[in-house]
Design a protein around this motif. Structure first.
Motif, PDB file in Angstrom:
ATOM      1  N   ILE A 152      -7.771  -2.242   4.829  1.00 16.61           N
ATOM      2  CA  ILE A 152      -7.218  -3.074   3.543  1.00 16.61           C
ATOM      3  C   ILE A 152      -6.125  -4.591   4.521  1.00 16.61           C
ATOM      4  O   ILE A 152      -5.671  -5.501   4.090  1.00 16.61           O
ATOM      5  CB  ILE A 152      -6.012  -2.464   2.738  1.00 16.61           C
TER       6      ILE A 152
ATOM      7  N   ALA B  67     -10.221  -0.942  -0.889  1.00 14.68           N
ATOM      8  CA  ALA B  67     -11.053   0.537  -1.998  1.00 14.68           C
ATOM      9  C   ALA B  67      -9.664  -0.564  -3.388  1.00 14.68           C
ATOM     10  O   ALA B  67      -9.190  -1.797  -3.597  1.00 14.68           O
ATOM     11  CB  ALA B  67      -9.927   1.140  -1.357  1.00 14.68           C
ATOM     12  N   THR B  68     -10.009   0.428  -4.983  1.00  9.68           N
ATOM     13  CA  THR B  68      -9.076  -0.582  -5.428  1.00  9.68           C
ATOM     14  C   THR B  68      -8.696  -0.474  -5.673  1.00  9.68           C
ATOM     15  O   THR B  68      -7.683  -0.128  -5.652  1.00  9.68           O
ATOM     16  CB  THR B  68     -10.399  -0.134  -6.940  1.00  9.68           C
ATOM     17  N   THR B  69      -7.900  -1.385  -6.695  1.00  8.20           N
ATOM     18  CA  THR B  69      -6.615  -2.198  -6.142  1.00  8.20           C
ATOM     19  C   THR B  69      -5.601  -1.488  -8.355  1.00  8.20           C
ATOM     20  O   THR B  69      -6.629  -1.199  -9.113  1.00  8.20           O
ATOM     21  CB  THR B  69      -6.703  -3.608  -6.864  1.00  8.20           C
ATOM     22  N   ARG B  70      -4.711  -0.507  -8.022  1.00  9.17           N
ATOM     23  CA  ARG B  70      -4.122   0.120  -9.157  1.00  9.17           C
ATOM     24  C   ARG B  70      -3.561  -1.497  -9.820  1.00  9.17           C
ATOM     25  O   ARG B  70      -3.043  -2.142  -9.236  1.00  9.17           O
ATOM     26  CB  ARG B  70      -3.301   0.631  -8.234  1.00  9.17           C
TER      27      ARG B  70
ATOM     28  N   PHE C 116      -2.576   5.574  -3.765  1.00 10.52           N
ATOM     29  CA  PHE C 116      -3.832   6.726  -3.203  1.00 10.52           C
ATOM     30  C   PHE C 116      -2.898   7.598  -2.259  1.00 10.52           C
ATOM     31  O   PHE C 116      -1.836   7.959  -1.814  1.00 10.52           O
ATOM     32  CB  PHE C 116      -4.259   5.865  -1.259  1.00 10.52           C
TER      33      PHE C 116
ATOM     34  N   ILE D 175       0.594  -1.428   0.049  1.00 13.37           N
ATOM     35  CA  ILE D 175      -0.169   0.495   0.118  1.00 13.37           C
ATOM     36  C   ILE D 175       0.824   1.598   0.307  1.00 13.37           C
ATOM     37  O   ILE D 175       1.780   1.405   1.198  1.00 13.37           O
ATOM     38  CB  ILE D 175      -1.235   0.158   0.927  1.00 13.37           C
TER      39      ILE D 175
ATOM     40  N   THR E   3      -0.706  -3.965  -5.544  1.00 13.78           N
ATOM     41  CA  THR E   3      -0.333  -3.189  -5.438  1.00 13.78           C
ATOM     42  C   THR E   3      -1.533  -2.377  -5.333  1.00 13.78           C
ATOM     43  O   THR E   3      -2.622  -2.414  -5.747  1.00 13.78           O
ATOM     44  CB  THR E   3       0.302  -2.713  -6.219  1.00 13.78           C
ATOM     45  N   HIS E   4      -1.659  -0.577  -4.201  1.00 13.34           N
ATOM     46  CA  HIS E   4      -2.762  -0.232  -4.136  1.00 13.34           C
ATOM     47  C   HIS E   4      -1.500   1.105  -3.877  1.00 13.34           C
ATOM     48  O   HIS E   4      -0.723   1.580  -3.439  1.00 13.34           O
ATOM     49  CB  HIS E   4      -3.433   0.018  -2.551  1.00 13.34           C
TER      50      HIS E   4
ATOM     51  N   GLN F 257       4.278  -3.238  -9.108  1.00 17.11           N
ATOM     52  CA  GLN F 257       2.885  -3.788  -9.720  1.00 17.11           C
ATOM     53  C   GLN F 257       3.341  -4.711 -10.721  1.00 17.11           C
ATOM     54  O   GLN F 257       3.674  -5.636 -10.910  1.00 17.11           O
ATOM     55  CB  GLN F 257       2.560  -2.147 -10.329  1.00 17.11           C
TER      56      GLN F 257
END
Length: 450
Positions: A433, A447-450, A411, A380, A408-409, A402
């Motif tokens: 998370i 939350a949406t994963t990057r 923000f 994260i 991977t997240h 990634q």
């Protein structure tokens, strides 16, 4: 100080939230108004307006000079801090230009306004970065007792709570949740590494103090540099964030251990083993051994997270990427692109024995590439969207993670820079998370994963 169990004191009134700030700003505004209500005229009004504009420009230029030219801290000011500096320049210009021609009491008000303007700007900048959340922290009076003493205090408080349920175990669990988490200092010996460190801090959530506590996930959290482990709880207010989460989840939250990866506020061993100290071995051998032998934590790597802010964020991705057998999750808050100890030449010489290849191999992106592909590792990344210096690097390391197969997240904290407001946002955002990844709770929508 253990704020959870100390009697209320004026020293603990928030300096970064209302009503203190609102009151200060209102008094300052009224004082400036009194200054402006003195002798008036077109000429004075024009001069005052021009002076305010020039003063604002000068304040903004000063902020730019400090961060982009002088650069004493290696970070850029946020837009909010720049605006406060500009407001200070404007308000001081207004006061100075209206000192002449005033009666004596108005001159006294004007002099007082100078002090109030300085104080308001300092308070506004502090609120923007979150460095001193209370007067106690600002005065350097914040401290934490040994963990055993903090636990004894918590137990005494729990014993004073009127029982609600007839079952003693239920009473213990209920009162533990009501009292909140416990923060205390511990000494983690450097048995294997020999690293000279300061005392660590430990946060135990309410669930850890139940009659039959569950094995909880653990987070190894690292402060920035310069700094100390206590910064995470004083400036970062981490215990409050964790307590809020625990109250909403039946007392459950991760155990957090904050070891000292520096050795002293001004030192930076860069979380590698070198002539500066075996910081990496201390954090990945000595600290985990102590945690497993002293705390009731999840044994599997799936329950372990390594986290950090700034220099500590760099350490978290370095060590987490290098040791997936120890940690399953990484929380990198505004970490660096590469470890640094002064200039690149000084970094290579002091931390890597002059070896450019060893230095290159210690970069998080290089570690990620060398260890790929990862099977279970998650990372994260959090950075302030106003953190001009660190934003590109965080994005680059997140991209490298990634590519290496890390879940991977990424923000961006809105409106914050390289400061404790970003850390607050990071922990609040990352906790669900981390809870899901470490099986603290039944997984929920993430939350949406990057």
């Amino acid at each position: 100080m253990n704020s959870l169990f100390s009697a209320f004191s004026p020293l603990d009134i928030s300096l970064i939230d209302a009503p203190v700030l609102g009151t200060l700003y209102a008094v300052t505004g009224l004082t400036l108004l009194l200054v402006l209500l003195g002798p008036t005229g077109v000429r004075r009004a024009v001069i005052t307006v021009i002076g305010a504009v020039v003063g604002a420009f000068g304040g903004w230029a000063l902020a730019w000079f400090i961060t982009d030219v002088w650069d004493p801290w290696g970070v850029s000011f946020s837009t909010g801090t720049g605006l406060w500096t500009a407001a200070l320049g404007a308000s001081l210009a207004v006061v100075v230009l209206n000192l002449s021609g005033q009666v004596r009491w108005r001159r006294g008000v004007a002099v007082g306004a100078i002090g109030l303007c300085l104080l308001s700007a300092a308070a506004g900048i502090n609120a923007d970065v979150g460095e001193f959340p209370t007067l106690r922290v600002a005065l350097g009076l914040a401290s934490y007792p040994p963990l055993d003493a903090a636990l004894a205090t918590a137990q005494a408080r729990a014993a004073q709570t009127p029982p609600v349920h007839p079952d003693p175990a239920t009473v213990a669990n209920s009162t533990a949740s009501n009292v909140g988490g416990v923060v205390g200092t511990v000494t983690i010996p450097a048995t294997s590494s020999g690293f000279v460190s300061r005392d660590a801090l430990v946060y135990l959530p309410p669930a850890a103090r139940r009659a039959n506590p569950p094995a909880l996930p653990v987070v190894e959290m690292l402060s920035g540099q310069p700094g100390s482990p206590s910064d995470v709880f004083t400036s970062g207010r981490l215990a409050g964030i964790l307590d809020t989460y625990a109250r909403a989840h039946s007392g459950l939250a991760p155990i957090v251990v904050v070891p000292d990866q520096l050795g002293a506020p001004g030192r930076n061993p860069m979380c590698v083993d070198s002539a500066l100290g075996n910081s990496a071995s201390y954090l990945t051998v000595d600290v985990p051994v102590w945690i497993r032998s002293h705390l009731h934590v999840t044994a599997q790597p799936s329950g372990w997270t390594i986290a950090g802010f700034s220099q500590g964020g760099t350490c978290s991705i370095q060590l987490g990427a290098a040791h997936p057998e120890l940690y399953s999750t990484i929380l990198d808050i505004a970490g660096e692109l590469v470890p640094k100890n002064g200039s690149e030449a000084h970094t290579v010489q002091s931390g890597f024995g002059g070896s450019a290849s060893l230095y290159a191999a210690a970069a998080p992106s290089a570690i990620l590439a060398a260890q790929q592909p990862y099977a279970e590792l998650g990372a994260i990344f959090v950075v302030g969207d106003d953190d001009i210096r660190f934003l590109p690097g965080v994005h680059a390391v997140a991209d490298a993670a990634q590519r290496a197969g890390v879940v991977t997240h990424l923000f961006e904290s809105p409106g914050t820079a390289h400061d404790w407001r970003t850390v607050d946002y990071a922990w609040t955002t990352a906790l669900p998370i981390i809870a899901a990844r470490t099986a603290l709770l039944v997984p929920t929508v993430i939350a949406t994963t990057r």
